[in-house]
Design an enzyme around this catalytic site. Structure first.
Site, short mmCIF file in Angstrom:
data_model
loop_
_atom_site.label_atom_id
_atom_site.label_comp_id
_atom_site.label_asym_id
_atom_site.label_seq_id
_atom_site.Cartn_x
_atom_site.Cartn_y
_atom_site.Cartn_z
N ASN A 92 -3.09 4.53 12.89
CA ASN A 92 -3.47 3.17 12.12
C ASN A 92 -4.01 3.50 10.63
O ASN A 92 -4.00 2.96 9.77
CB ASN A 92 -4.54 2.53 12.83
CG ASN A 92 -5.33 1.70 12.03
OD1 ASN A 92 -5.09 0.42 12.03
ND2 ASN A 92 -6.67 1.83 11.89
N TYR A 157 2.72 1.97 -1.89
CA TYR A 157 2.20 1.58 -0.50
C TYR A 157 3.58 0.98 0.27
O TYR A 157 3.46 1.37 1.64
CB TYR A 157 1.17 0.44 -0.50
CG TYR A 157 0.64 -0.25 0.61
CD1 TYR A 157 0.02 0.53 1.51
CD2 TYR A 157 0.89 -1.42 1.14
CE1 TYR A 157 -0.48 0.22 2.63
CE2 TYR A 157 0.49 -2.18 2.25
CZ TYR A 157 -0.18 -1.14 2.94
OH TYR A 157 -0.81 -1.75 4.37
N LYS A 161 5.23 2.45 3.85
CA LYS A 161 5.44 1.61 5.13
C LYS A 161 6.99 1.42 5.50
O LYS A 161 7.42 1.19 6.53
CB LYS A 161 4.76 0.16 4.92
CG LYS A 161 3.22 0.19 4.76
CD LYS A 161 2.61 1.02 5.86
CE LYS A 161 1.00 0.96 5.78
NZ LYS A 161 0.39 1.67 6.95
P1 NAD Z 1 -9.56 0.01 6.42
O1 NAD Z 1 -9.55 0.31 5.10
O2 NAD Z 1 -10.41 -1.38 6.85
O3 NAD Z 1 -9.53 1.04 7.66
C1 NAD Z 1 -8.83 2.19 7.32
C2 NAD Z 1 -9.31 3.19 8.24
O4 NAD Z 1 -8.42 4.41 7.91
C3 NAD Z 1 -10.48 3.43 8.18
O5 NAD Z 1 -11.01 3.96 9.59
C4 NAD Z 1 -10.63 4.99 7.49
O6 NAD Z 1 -11.64 5.91 8.14
C5 NAD Z 1 -9.15 5.30 7.78
N1 NAD Z 1 -8.90 6.64 6.59
C6 NAD Z 1 -8.90 6.01 5.37
N2 NAD Z 1 -8.50 7.43 4.82
C7 NAD Z 1 -8.54 8.05 5.45
C8 NAD Z 1 -8.23 9.67 5.45
N3 NAD Z 1 -7.91 10.23 4.25
N4 NAD Z 1 -8.12 10.30 6.69
C9 NAD Z 1 -8.57 9.74 7.95
N5 NAD Z 1 -8.66 8.38 7.97
C10 NAD Z 1 -8.61 7.64 6.71
O7 NAD Z 1 -8.08 -0.63 6.63
P2 NAD Z 1 -7.32 -1.71 7.75
O8 NAD Z 1 -7.07 -2.97 6.53
O9 NAD Z 1 -8.07 -1.70 8.98
O10 NAD Z 1 -5.95 -1.10 7.73
C11 NAD Z 1 -5.56 -0.17 8.86
C12 NAD Z 1 -4.17 -0.16 8.92
O11 NAD Z 1 -3.41 -1.44 8.55
C13 NAD Z 1 -3.62 0.94 7.53
O12 NAD Z 1 -2.51 1.50 7.80
C14 NAD Z 1 -3.07 -0.28 6.83
O13 NAD Z 1 -2.00 -0.14 5.70
C15 NAD Z 1 -2.56 -1.53 7.63
N6 NAD Z 1 -2.54 -2.69 7.15
C16 NAD Z 1 -3.46 -3.66 6.82
C17 NAD Z 1 -3.34 -4.65 6.38
C18 NAD Z 1 -4.56 -5.61 6.25
O14 NAD Z 1 -4.56 -6.83 5.43
N7 NAD Z 1 -5.89 -5.26 6.50
C19 NAD Z 1 -2.19 -5.33 6.42
C20 NAD Z 1 -1.02 -4.65 6.55
C21 NAD Z 1 -1.37 -3.28 6.96
#
Ligand code: NAD
Length: 249
Positions: A92, A157, A161
């Protein structure tokens, strides 16, 4: 009957947002969970919150550098030492960046690819080694709706993906014979910290463009992960499941 009773899961990026919601949902469904974060402080805060809600929950926290294969191997071994096995990996952790091409430098592009793609490869390989030995398991990746059509800025990005989708489909084909299922969830706009902080004039037009007329909650994605991780999805592999209120459908 809980859907993940007795299963052991690793969730990367489990300290906040979608990852944290997934950790909670997995615990509620009976799994034992290792949450991975990038820093000890944020991992400790997440563990404290989980224990406040349920002091008996079976969760541990680690913070390996996901882009370092040796650190990842050691962390996975600690999980197996603690919980005895590994049934589910949720890749994730991810970052994004929205610079236009002419302002985008190679270092930033590589930073995105290192976490969003290379770390997924490293963790998936380590999980597959353990799961093959055990006779099976489930690997779940976090893609994005932009993996279907791209986006007009921040090319790194969506590129990362698209790669996640490619890895998902390829590993599903390669690992099926070892009873390892590999799927991805492609979230739409999800109300994590960044989206929750957007002012009304920015968020309202976004909501109006979503057929279900709301942004997603982290729990919407966590629930999809629970389903795909469970035996209810035992004949599903190689799928990129859109959970986006039909934003991109
Ligand atoms: P967020 O920024 O709230 O959380 C990201 C998580 O990744 C955190 O727990 C952080 O500690 C971890 N992280 C960041 N950099 C890191 C590193 N260098 N090493 C280890 N861990 C690291 O993000 P989110 O919105 O919850 O997103 C989670 C996933 O969902 C991601 O892969 C993101 O691309 C994907 N995503 C999110 C959305 C959205 O709208 N929020 C949409 C599509 C996809």
């Amino acid at each position: 009957m809980k859907l993940l009773e007795g299963k052991v899961a690793i969730v990367t990026g489990g300290t906040r947002g979608i990852g944290f919601a997934t950790v909670k949902a997995f615990l509620e469904q009976g799994a034992k969970v290792a949450l991975f974060g990038s820093r000890k402080e944020t991992v400790d805060i997440a563990l404290e919150k989980l224990h406040e809600e349920n002091e008996n929950c079976q969760v541990i926290g680690l913070h390996p550098n996901l882009m370092n294969a040796q650190e990842v191997k050691e962390a996975f071994q600690m999980v197996v030492k603690q919980f005895g096995r590994l049934d589910i990996l949720v890749n994730n952790a991810g970052i994004s960046q929205r610079d236009k091409l002419f302002d985008y430098n190679l270092e930033d592009f590589e930073m995105i690819m290192n976490l969003n793609v290379n770390a997924v490869f490293i963790c998936s390989k380590e999980a597959a080694i353990l799961m093959k030995e055990q006779g099976g398991g489930v690997i779940l990746n976090t893609s994005s709706m932009v993996s279907l059509y791209g986006q007009p800025a921040g090319a790194g990005y969506p590129t990362s993906k698209f790669a996640v989708n490619g890895m998902t489909k390829s590993l599903a084909r390669e690992l099926g014979k070892d009873h390892i299922r590999v799927n991805a969830v492609a979230p739409g706009v999800i109300k994590t910290d960044m989206v929750a902080a957007l002012p009304d004039e920015i968020i309202q037009p976004i909501i109006n463009s979503i057929p279900l007329r709301r942004v997603g909650e982290p729990e919407d994605i966590a629930n999809a992960f629970v389903f795909l991780a469970s035996d209810m999805a035992s004949y599903i592999t190689g799928v990129i499941l859109s959970v986006d209120g039909a934003t991109m459908s």
